[in-house]
Design a protein around this motif. Structure first.
Motif, PDB file in Angstrom:
ATOM      1  N   VAL A 174     -38.943  17.142 -78.691  1.00 17.84           N
ATOM      2  CA  VAL A 174     -38.038  17.885 -79.125  1.00 17.84           C
ATOM      3  C   VAL A 174     -36.901  18.178 -78.082  1.00 17.84           C
ATOM      4  CG1 VAL A 174     -36.297  18.615 -81.278  1.00 17.84           C
ATOM      5  CG2 VAL A 174     -39.075  18.307 -81.729  1.00 17.84           C
TER       6      VAL A 174
ATOM      7  N   LEU B  21     -35.501  15.342 -75.693  1.00 14.50           N
ATOM      8  CA  LEU B  21     -35.150  14.359 -76.778  1.00 14.50           C
ATOM      9  C   LEU B  21     -33.792  14.849 -76.884  1.00 14.50           C
ATOM     10  CD1 LEU B  21     -37.320  12.734 -79.766  1.00 14.50           C
ATOM     11  CD2 LEU B  21     -36.780  12.393 -77.716  1.00 14.50           C
ATOM     12  N   LEU B  22     -33.112  16.295 -77.145  1.00 12.27           N
ATOM     13  CA  LEU B  22     -31.703  16.357 -77.406  1.00 12.27           C
ATOM     14  C   LEU B  22     -31.056  16.116 -75.797  1.00 12.27           C
ATOM     15  CD1 LEU B  22     -32.566  20.173 -79.651  1.00 12.27           C
ATOM     16  CD2 LEU B  22     -31.436  17.648 -80.191  1.00 12.27           C
TER      17      LEU B  22
ATOM     18  N   SER C 249     -31.821  14.535 -73.526  1.00 16.01           N
ATOM     19  CA  SER C 249     -31.672  13.240 -73.323  1.00 16.01           C
ATOM     20  C   SER C 249     -30.905  12.706 -73.611  1.00 16.01           C
ATOM     21  CB  SER C 249     -32.747  12.228 -72.955  1.00 16.01           C
ATOM     22  OG  SER C 249     -33.775  12.847 -74.277  1.00 16.01           O
ATOM     23  N   SER C 250     -30.956  13.182 -75.298  1.00 25.13           N
ATOM     24  CA  SER C 250     -29.296  12.350 -75.896  1.00 25.13           C
ATOM     25  C   SER C 250     -28.410  13.098 -75.798  1.00 25.13           C
ATOM     26  CB  SER C 250     -29.710  13.096 -77.724  1.00 25.13           C
ATOM     27  OG  SER C 250     -29.516  14.294 -77.871  1.00 25.13           O
TER      28      SER C 250
ATOM     29  N   TRP D 209     -27.446  10.792 -73.144  1.00 22.15           N
ATOM     30  CA  TRP D 209     -27.343   9.326 -73.428  1.00 22.15           C
ATOM     31  C   TRP D 209     -25.855   9.268 -73.952  1.00 22.15           C
ATOM     32  CZ3 TRP D 209     -26.934   8.521 -79.232  1.00 22.15           C
ATOM     33  CH2 TRP D 209     -27.007   7.278 -79.076  1.00 22.15           C
TER      34      TRP D 209
ATOM     35  N   LEU E 188     -23.533  -1.450 -78.831  1.00 17.44           N
ATOM     36  CA  LEU E 188     -24.718  -1.742 -78.756  1.00 17.44           C
ATOM     37  C   LEU E 188     -24.608  -0.785 -80.644  1.00 17.44           C
ATOM     38  CD1 LEU E 188     -27.365  -0.986 -76.708  1.00 17.44           C
ATOM     39  CD2 LEU E 188     -27.065  -3.229 -78.099  1.00 17.44           C
ATOM     40  N   MET E 189     -23.801   0.137 -80.611  1.00 21.52           N
ATOM     41  CA  MET E 189     -23.670   1.234 -81.694  1.00 21.52           C
ATOM     42  C   MET E 189     -23.021   0.704 -83.124  1.00 21.52           C
ATOM     43  SD  MET E 189     -25.805   3.838 -80.811  1.00 21.52           S
ATOM     44  CE  MET E 189     -26.174   4.393 -79.046  1.00 21.52           C
TER      45      MET E 189
ATOM     46  N   TRP F 201     -20.051   0.589 -82.739  1.00 23.93           N
ATOM     47  CA  TRP F 201     -19.180   2.040 -83.035  1.00 23.93           C
ATOM     48  C   TRP F 201     -17.499   1.740 -82.063  1.00 23.93           C
ATOM     49  CZ3 TRP F 201     -21.945   6.842 -81.137  1.00 23.93           C
ATOM     50  CH2 TRP F 201     -23.148   7.487 -82.531  1.00 23.93           C
TER      51      TRP F 201
ATOM     52  N   THR G 271     -33.739  -9.308 -77.619  1.00 25.08           N
ATOM     53  CA  THR G 271     -33.344  -8.611 -76.930  1.00 25.08           C
ATOM     54  C   THR G 271     -32.806  -8.812 -75.787  1.00 25.08           C
ATOM     55  OG1 THR G 271     -34.762  -7.017 -78.019  1.00 25.08           O
ATOM     56  CG2 THR G 271     -33.573  -5.933 -76.583  1.00 25.08           C
TER      57      THR G 271
ATOM     58  N   GLU H  73     -31.039   2.835 -70.343  1.00 26.66           N
ATOM     59  CA  GLU H  73     -32.024   1.741 -71.267  1.00 26.66           C
ATOM     60  C   GLU H  73     -31.356   1.894 -72.578  1.00 26.66           C
ATOM     61  OE1 GLU H  73     -35.484   1.434 -69.876  1.00 26.66           O
ATOM     62  OE2 GLU H  73     -35.038   1.213 -71.902  1.00 26.66           O
ATOM     63  N   ASP H  74     -30.137   2.211 -72.679  1.00 23.83           N
ATOM     64  CA  ASP H  74     -29.157   1.809 -74.056  1.00 23.83           C
ATOM     65  C   ASP H  74     -28.837   0.325 -73.862  1.00 23.83           C
ATOM     66  OD1 ASP H  74     -29.082   5.072 -75.153  1.00 23.83           O
ATOM     67  OD2 ASP H  74     -30.734   4.025 -75.591  1.00 23.83           O
TER      68      ASP H  74
ATOM     69  N   CYS I 293     -28.963  -2.430 -73.606  1.00 24.76           N
ATOM     70  CA  CYS I 293     -29.763  -3.676 -74.290  1.00 24.76           C
ATOM     71  C   CYS I 293     -29.183  -3.356 -75.756  1.00 24.76           C
ATOM     72  CB  CYS I 293     -30.874  -2.911 -74.579  1.00 24.76           C
ATOM     73  SG  CYS I 293     -32.025  -2.712 -72.687  1.00 24.76           S
TER      74      CYS I 293
END
Lengths: 640, 226
Positions: free
Chosen positions: A11, A14-15, A17-18, A21, A30-31, A33, A114, A129-130, A132
């Protein structure tokens, strides 16, 4: 425990890296937004990838802070189309270096698959990576084209209007084959304001804008997006809508006039209703003026009210005040407009129109016209006689002269016609008279009538040289056979015994046709001709030989006359000593004289019986006669 | 007496015979009427595409709802859409291909996709009840709606396929192998949930596109249908 700690570590990773990101702008497209992160990453990155038609797409990149890589060719674009597990990176099929753009044509574009994008320099790969995406998620359609508007309608008040806006889908989007389904959003605003109003998103190529204002310019633009997706395309160029005043003024002015008229009428009605309901007497006087009471000059109107008969008799008989003379106090000082009952002596000549006999009877009959006419017409206005028709015409019902005539007949011609019908016939034979006098006269020109025992009628016992008429009851009179001529003679007959109750033997005398002059000094009006007619007809059905019969006028707005059993004369005999002279004429009022103001002076007649020659000067005083003026309510009190 | 009985019996028999023949005739007539008054394919397609519209909109809304409260922290480790269980199905991937595929094939593909999601939707539904998400109740309701619409569309497509030939009847099986559990911990739950939902969204868009293309093809006479 280890598992939990490892999961916690995970976790944490992840945090961390987020955070990294989140800062990359490359993933923003992609989002869904639409905002761009404030901080651009320093390394080369993709700024955006957009598809316009779900068949091709483009990607733009930026070298970031690495300005040495900004030269064309320094950075290369690679993509990986993950349509199979063994996919590999390929280079951009088409570069547009001037824009730092990579264009993917239809062959290289696959939907629902993708794509991952990569930037490579000489020896460094910048990959996120994002970065995509799938093509359908990056679609932003072109704006619609051919935007225009038509006026739908204008409100009746002419203030607002509705507009139908229509357009074409963007030509790049293949809607006809159903490949792209697009929904549209219209926005509009008043020119030079800042807030756009958005209408509901819908998939059709037209939409109505409601409630625009006349004279205001509006700006409208439109954009679209794929159905059930979030990314809108660019706005189209705005169009301007301006509708000025509609020249068809008639339409709205008619509408306004109608409104004003309706509201005005309603308002007035409401006001009147309020006034009536609230019974504001003053206002009611103005709106609904009451019918004025009879105004006899010299007589206090109070006397004419109910219950004051004695005083009235006194006054009329001349006691106390000298009668109705010109010296009588003016009771109507505050009503200068009052016109009094008048008798016009010149009208006596009119009585000779039809029958130029110039007989006394005519004149006789001509004189008391004021009373009778006054009583007969039922007009609320006092009538002044000098004008023949004016004043009377308004109160005069053309049908009623006959009845009027009959009234006159009945009142002035004591005695009894053969039958009422006969008399009526006479009356009807008389041409429609403009005045009472005519039919009056002509009634006499008829069949021979025998006036027998007309107790009810005022019998003329005498005609004064002054022109006055002595009316006395109880005297038998016969109208002469000279029917053509205006044989007047108010025949006096009428024995007194007829007055008495034991008049049963009078049966042989024709049915008593008499009419009661119902006088209502209260001022609600005199017996109208209609009433008189009814009275007479009523009488005709009454028992003959009954003596005096009073008639109840219908409608009974006036007080009803005394019952038919009333054997006494309708006129109350005053108790004044002067009445003795008039024992035989106790019932009737004698017109004594007509004064200068043409009002009737009722006085006892003189002793002598002057020849029935009417002088041309009827204004001489008649001898006073004790007469009584009976009011209809008093008739009830009369005992047989 | 007997003769009379015989005639009576014969009469009864005749009447019965007439009755049966009459009823047969009636049935025939009814069948023909039913057959003649069948709903045209374009109408059926229209209804189906409307349903798929709804389905796709629902899935999009659901995804948004999920994303609104739950920033995709774990997106980077999220499985790629290529790992969806329906990715193995060969479908047209661009417009050219979509226009070349026959109608029956298109319908078959749509039906296969739809069929492949029956089970995963159940899994999603059960996991939504315990989803650690602020909008969990909304999501749960929408998942149930999704199931309902999916079933409706599936039934409609079954009827439609009956009118479009044998090719439309074939359904490719795409079993879902994710099991009933989408994860133990909160992160994995949310991640898997999100992943499944995005797969579903992609597939619902596919289904919608195929059906729309079919509809436009069938409604050549009525361009306003597209």
């Amino acid at each position: 425990m280890a598992v939990s700690s490892s999961s916690n570590l995970l976790v944490l990773l992840l945090l961390i890296s987020s955070l990294d990101w989140l800062s990359t702008p490359g993933s923003t497209f992609l989002m869904g937004w639409d905002h761009v992160t404030s901080s651009a990453p320093p390394e080369p990155h993709f700024t955006k990838c957009i598809s316009r038609d779900l068949e091709t797409f483009r990607c733009w990149w930026s070298p970031g802070n690495f300005h040495n890589l900004s030269t064309p060719g320094a950075l290369r674009v690679f993509y990986n189309k993950k349509d199979s597990p063994t996919s590999e990176w390929k280079e951009c099929p088409e570069y547009i270096h001037s824009n730092r753009e990579c264009f993917f044509d239809a062959e290289h574009t696959s939907v629902w698959i993708t794509y991952c994008m990569q930037l490579r320099s000489q020896n460094v790969t910048y990959f996120n990576e994002d970065d995509c995406f799938t093509v359908e998620n990056i679609v932003r359609p072109d704006p619609p084209v051919s935007l225009n508007w038509t006026l739908l309608n204008v409100s009746p008040s002419g203030v607002s209007y509705d507009v139908m806006v229509n357009w074409e889908p963007p030509p790049s989007a293949d809607v006809s084959l159903g490949w792209m389904r697009i929904e549209y959003e219209i926005q509009y605003r008043k020119t030079n304001t800042t807030n756009w109003k958005a209408l509901k998103i819908q998939p059709h190529t037209q939409q109505t804008i409601y409630g625009l204002h006349i004279g205001t310019e509006y700006e409208v633009h439109i954009r679209c997006r794929m159905q059930a997706f979030t990314k809108f395309g660019e706005f189209s160029d705005p169009i301007f809508i301006l509708v000025t005043e509609i020249p068809s003024k008639g339409h709205e002015s008619t509408f306004q006039l109608t409104l004003v008229f309706v509201f005005g009428v309603v308002g007035i009605l409401i006001v009147i209703m309020i006034i009536v309901v609230s019974q504001q007497h003053r206002l009611m006087m103005i709106l609904l003026p009451p019918v004025p009471a009879p105004k006899i000059k010299g007589i206090d109107p109070e006397l004419l009210k109910k219950g004051k008969l004695d005083e009235l008799n006194l006054v009329l008989s001349g006691g106390g005040m000298g009668g109705l003379s010109t010296y009588a106090p003016d009771f109507y000082q505050d009503e200068p407009w009052v016109e009094f009952i008048e008798v016009d002596a010149e009208n006596a000549d009119n009585g000779e129109k039809e029958d130029n006999q110039g007989s006394d009877t005519q004149r006789l009959l001509g004189q008391p016209q004021p009373i009778i006419h006054h009583m007969n017409t039922g007009c609320s206005n006092a009538i002044s006689f000098p004008d023949d028709d004016s004043g009377r015409a308004s109160c005069y019902d053309p049908d009623l002269p006959d009845q009027d005539t009959l009234m006159l007949m009945a009142t002035l011609l004591p005695g009894q016609p053969e039958n009422v019908e006969a008399s009526f016939d006479i009356v009807e034979r008389a041409p429609a008279a403009e005045g009472v006098k005519q039919p009056l006269v002509q009634t006499q020109t008829g069949e021979p009538q025998t006036w027998v025992n007309t107790d009810f009628y005022a019998q003329v016992s005498n005609v004064m040289p002054s022109g006055g008429v002595v009316l006395s009851p109880g005297q038998q009179l016969r109208i002469q056979e000279s029917s053509e001529s205006a044989t007047e003679e108010v025949t006096q007959k009428k024995e007194k015994e007829h007055i008495s109750s034991e008049d049963t033997d009078q049966k042989k005398q024709k049915e008593l046709k008499f009419q009661l002059l119902v006088v209502d000094p209260e001022g609600s009006g005199y017996t109208t001709e209609g009433n008189a007619w009814q009275i007479s007809t009523h009488l005709s059905s009454s028992m003959p030989g009954e003596g005096y019969q009073t008639i109840h006028p219908q409608p009974v707005e006036t007080r009803p006359a005394a019952t038919a059993e009333n054997n006494q004369s309708p006129y109350i005999l005053p108790d004044s000593p002067q009445s003795q002279f008039f024992t035989p004429v106790a019932d009737y009022t004698v017109v004594q004289e007509v004064d200068s103001q043409h009002s009737l002076l009722l006085n006892p007649p003189p002793r002598q019986s002057p020849p029935p020659c009417l002088t041309q000067h009827p204004l001489k005083a008649l001898p006073a006669m004790p007469v009584g003026y009976i009011t209809p309510d008093l008739l009830g009190n009369l005992s047989p | 007496m007997e003769k009379e009985k015989e005639t009576a019996a014969r009469k009864r028999g005749e009447m019965a015979h007439r009755k049966t023949s009459g009823s047969k005739l009636l049935m025939t007539v009814l069948y023909m009427v039913a057959a003649c008054s069948a709903i045209p394919i374009s109408d059926l397609l229209d209804r189906a595409s409307q349903r798929s519209d709804t389905l796709h909109s629902l899935s999009a809304t659901l995804t948004q709802e999920l994303d609104s409260h739950f920033p995709p922290i774990g997106r980077m480790i999220m499985p790629r859409p290529s790992m969806c269980h329906t990715s193995s199905l060969q479908t047209p991937i661009d417009k050219e291909q979509a226009l070349q595929v026959s109608e029956s094939d298109l319908l078959s593909l749509a039906r296969s996709l739809l069929q492949a999601w029956v089970d995963p939707l159940v899994v999603l539904s059960t996991s939504a009840n315990t989803l650690p998400h602020p909008a969990q109740s909304n999501i749960s309701n929408k998942i149930q709606e999704l199931q309902q619409h999916s079933k409706n569309l599936g039934d409609g497509l079954d009827i439609l396929s009956g009118k479009m030939g044998p090719a439309a009847q074939t359904i490719s099986l795409l079993p879902y192998r994710g099991g009933n559990d989408i994860g133990q911990d909160k992160i994995s739950k949310l991640t898997n949930f999100h992943f499944l939902l995005s797969c579903f969204r992609r597939d619902s868009h596919k289904i919608d596109s195929f059906l729309k293309v079919l509809r436009c093809r069938a409604a050549k006479m009525l361009p306003e249908m597209c």
